[in-house]
Write an enzyme that holds these catalytic residues in place. Sequence first.
Site, PDB file in Angstrom:
ATOM      1  N   LYS A 155     -11.470  41.401  28.427  1.00  0.00           N
ATOM      2  CA  LYS A 155     -10.599  40.469  27.653  1.00  0.00           C
ATOM      3  C   LYS A 155     -10.395  39.465  28.444  1.00  0.00           C
ATOM      4  O   LYS A 155     -10.007  38.177  27.923  1.00  0.00           O
ATOM      5  CB  LYS A 155      -9.310  41.199  27.464  1.00  0.00           C
ATOM      6  N   GLY A 156     -10.549  39.431  29.822  1.00  0.00           N
ATOM      7  CA  GLY A 156     -10.072  38.562  30.737  1.00  0.00           C
ATOM      8  C   GLY A 156     -10.821  36.865  30.448  1.00  0.00           C
ATOM      9  O   GLY A 156     -10.094  36.233  30.791  1.00  0.00           O
ATOM     10  N   GLU A 165     -17.182  34.985  32.881  1.00  0.00           N
ATOM     11  CA  GLU A 165     -16.496  36.008  33.256  1.00  0.00           C
ATOM     12  C   GLU A 165     -15.027  35.308  33.885  1.00  0.00           C
ATOM     13  O   GLU A 165     -15.055  34.167  34.185  1.00  0.00           O
ATOM     14  CB  GLU A 165     -17.081  36.545  34.437  1.00  0.00           C
ATOM     15  N   ASP A 166     -14.094  35.952  33.810  1.00  0.00           N
ATOM     16  CA  ASP A 166     -12.921  35.533  34.432  1.00  0.00           C
ATOM     17  C   ASP A 166     -13.117  35.565  36.078  1.00  0.00           C
ATOM     18  O   ASP A 166     -12.736  34.495  36.696  1.00  0.00           O
ATOM     19  CB  ASP A 166     -11.519  36.528  34.052  1.00  0.00           C
ATOM     20  N   ASP A 181     -15.197  40.116  41.503  1.00  0.00           N
ATOM     21  CA  ASP A 181     -14.839  40.747  42.596  1.00  0.00           C
ATOM     22  C   ASP A 181     -15.793  41.554  43.353  1.00  0.00           C
ATOM     23  O   ASP A 181     -16.178  40.762  44.369  1.00  0.00           O
ATOM     24  CB  ASP A 181     -13.548  41.926  41.988  1.00  0.00           C
ATOM     25  N   LYS A 204     -14.235  36.026  44.297  1.00  0.00           N
ATOM     26  CA  LYS A 204     -13.715  36.534  45.339  1.00  0.00           C
ATOM     27  C   LYS A 204     -14.736  36.855  46.553  1.00  0.00           C
ATOM     28  O   LYS A 204     -15.175  38.187  46.344  1.00  0.00           O
ATOM     29  CB  LYS A 204     -13.114  38.085  45.393  1.00  0.00           C
ATOM     30  N   PHE A 260      -4.671  40.285  44.770  1.00  0.00           N
ATOM     31  CA  PHE A 260      -5.119  40.438  43.265  1.00  0.00           C
ATOM     32  C   PHE A 260      -4.212  39.260  42.670  1.00  0.00           C
ATOM     33  O   PHE A 260      -2.975  39.068  42.834  1.00  0.00           O
ATOM     34  CB  PHE A 260      -4.330  41.773  42.963  1.00  0.00           C
ATOM     35  N   ASP A 265      -5.076  39.828  33.982  1.00  0.00           N
ATOM     36  CA  ASP A 265      -4.030  40.925  33.739  1.00  0.00           C
ATOM     37  C   ASP A 265      -3.760  41.704  34.773  1.00  0.00           C
ATOM     38  O   ASP A 265      -4.825  41.976  35.727  1.00  0.00           O
ATOM     39  CB  ASP A 265      -4.047  41.772  32.528  1.00  0.00           C
ATOM     40  N   ARG A 267      -1.352  37.899  30.991  1.00  0.00           N
ATOM     41  CA  ARG A 267      -2.922  37.139  30.532  1.00  0.00           C
ATOM     42  C   ARG A 267      -2.510  35.711  30.036  1.00  0.00           C
ATOM     43  O   ARG A 267      -3.268  34.862  29.949  1.00  0.00           O
ATOM     44  CB  ARG A 267      -3.574  37.917  29.460  1.00  0.00           C
TER      45      ARG A 267
HETATM   46  P1  IMP Z   1     -15.903  43.812  39.636  1.00  0.00           P
HETATM   47  O1  IMP Z   1     -16.877  44.536  39.087  1.00  0.00           O
HETATM   48  O2  IMP Z   1     -15.180  44.354  40.946  1.00  0.00           O
HETATM   49  O3  IMP Z   1     -16.431  42.363  40.116  1.00  0.00           O
HETATM   50  O4  IMP Z   1     -14.644  43.406  38.848  1.00  0.00           O
HETATM   51  C1  IMP Z   1     -14.545  42.505  37.794  1.00  0.00           C
HETATM   52  C2  IMP Z   1     -13.316  42.457  36.981  1.00  0.00           C
HETATM   53  O5  IMP Z   1     -12.303  43.382  37.533  1.00  0.00           O
HETATM   54  C3  IMP Z   1     -13.090  41.282  36.489  1.00  0.00           C
HETATM   55  O6  IMP Z   1     -13.611  40.897  35.382  1.00  0.00           O
HETATM   56  C4  IMP Z   1     -11.556  41.721  36.073  1.00  0.00           C
HETATM   57  O7  IMP Z   1     -11.583  41.998  34.811  1.00  0.00           O
HETATM   58  C5  IMP Z   1     -11.283  42.608  37.166  1.00  0.00           C
HETATM   59  N1  IMP Z   1     -10.736  42.041  38.534  1.00  0.00           N
HETATM   60  C6  IMP Z   1     -11.180  41.881  39.475  1.00  0.00           C
HETATM   61  N2  IMP Z   1     -10.239  41.287  40.413  1.00  0.00           N
HETATM   62  C7  IMP Z   1      -9.018  40.965  39.672  1.00  0.00           C
HETATM   63  C8  IMP Z   1      -7.800  40.314  39.876  1.00  0.00           C
HETATM   64  O8  IMP Z   1      -7.737  39.895  41.054  1.00  0.00           O
HETATM   65  N3  IMP Z   1      -7.024  40.128  38.864  1.00  0.00           N
HETATM   66  C9  IMP Z   1      -7.223  40.795  37.718  1.00  0.00           C
HETATM   67  N4  IMP Z   1      -8.364  41.371  37.276  1.00  0.00           N
HETATM   68  C10 IMP Z   1      -9.292  41.359  38.134  1.00  0.00           C
HETATM   69 MG    MG Z   2     -13.455  40.738  33.523  1.00  0.00          MG
END
Ligand code: IMP
Ligand code: MG
Length: 178
Positions: A42-43, A98-99, A102, A130, A151, A158, A164
């Site tokens: 949803k981000g 993508e939001d 990470d 990040k 975070f 969220d 959000r």
């Molecule tokens: P990844 O697979 O670890 O890259 O995670 C990606 C998803 O984790 C993002 O699309 C976000 O929905 C969530 N996410 C990662 N870091 C944060 C944060 O700092 N705040 C909120 N959501 C996060």
């Molecule tokens: Mg996301």
Amino acid sequence: MRNDIEKILITEAEIQEKIKQLGEQISKDYKEKKPVLICILKGGIVFLSDLMMNISTHIELDFMSLSSYGDSTKSSGVVKIKKDIDVDISNRDVIIIEDIVDTGLTLKYIDDYFMQHKPASIKICALLDKPKAHLIDIKIDYVGFEVGNEFVVGYGLDYAQKYRNLPYIGILKKEIYS
Ligand code: IMP
Ligand code: MG
């Protein structure tokens, strides 16, 4: 709700200015094309809605929903599709919206999955990155801002489904997590 925020990292004005630049760049790169913007729910929804109005070429929209996080602040590394795309992306130019990136595991999964549909091209557009948290080598074509490993919430992002609807990116007070 706003009292829960310890610090604003990126202001509303900074986000809007950056999105204008990203929109101009994408408009240039996709001139005479009609890319499919695939928003990761949803981000990504807030970012998508502002970004697409700054893109001057024709676009098509689609959405995908995955789960990897639960309500915790750490990536589980396990990705599951909850809502798949409806558009046939074979031979299409795809831009993933993508939001935040990470660990990069979610995007890696999506990228591999979309490649099976044989798109003409795939690019990744993320509002936040990040870089220190990446667990795999991943190329992000359009990035809004780099952030540290903290975070963050707001502007679509969220914590336990809340925050959000903040118009900026911020960090929560420590007591909110406990
Ligand atoms: P990844 O697979 O670890 O890259 O995670 C990606 C998803 O984790 C993002 O699309 C976000 O929905 C969530 N996410 C990662 N870091 C944060 C944060 O700092 N705040 C909120 N959501 C996060
Ligand atoms: Mg996301």
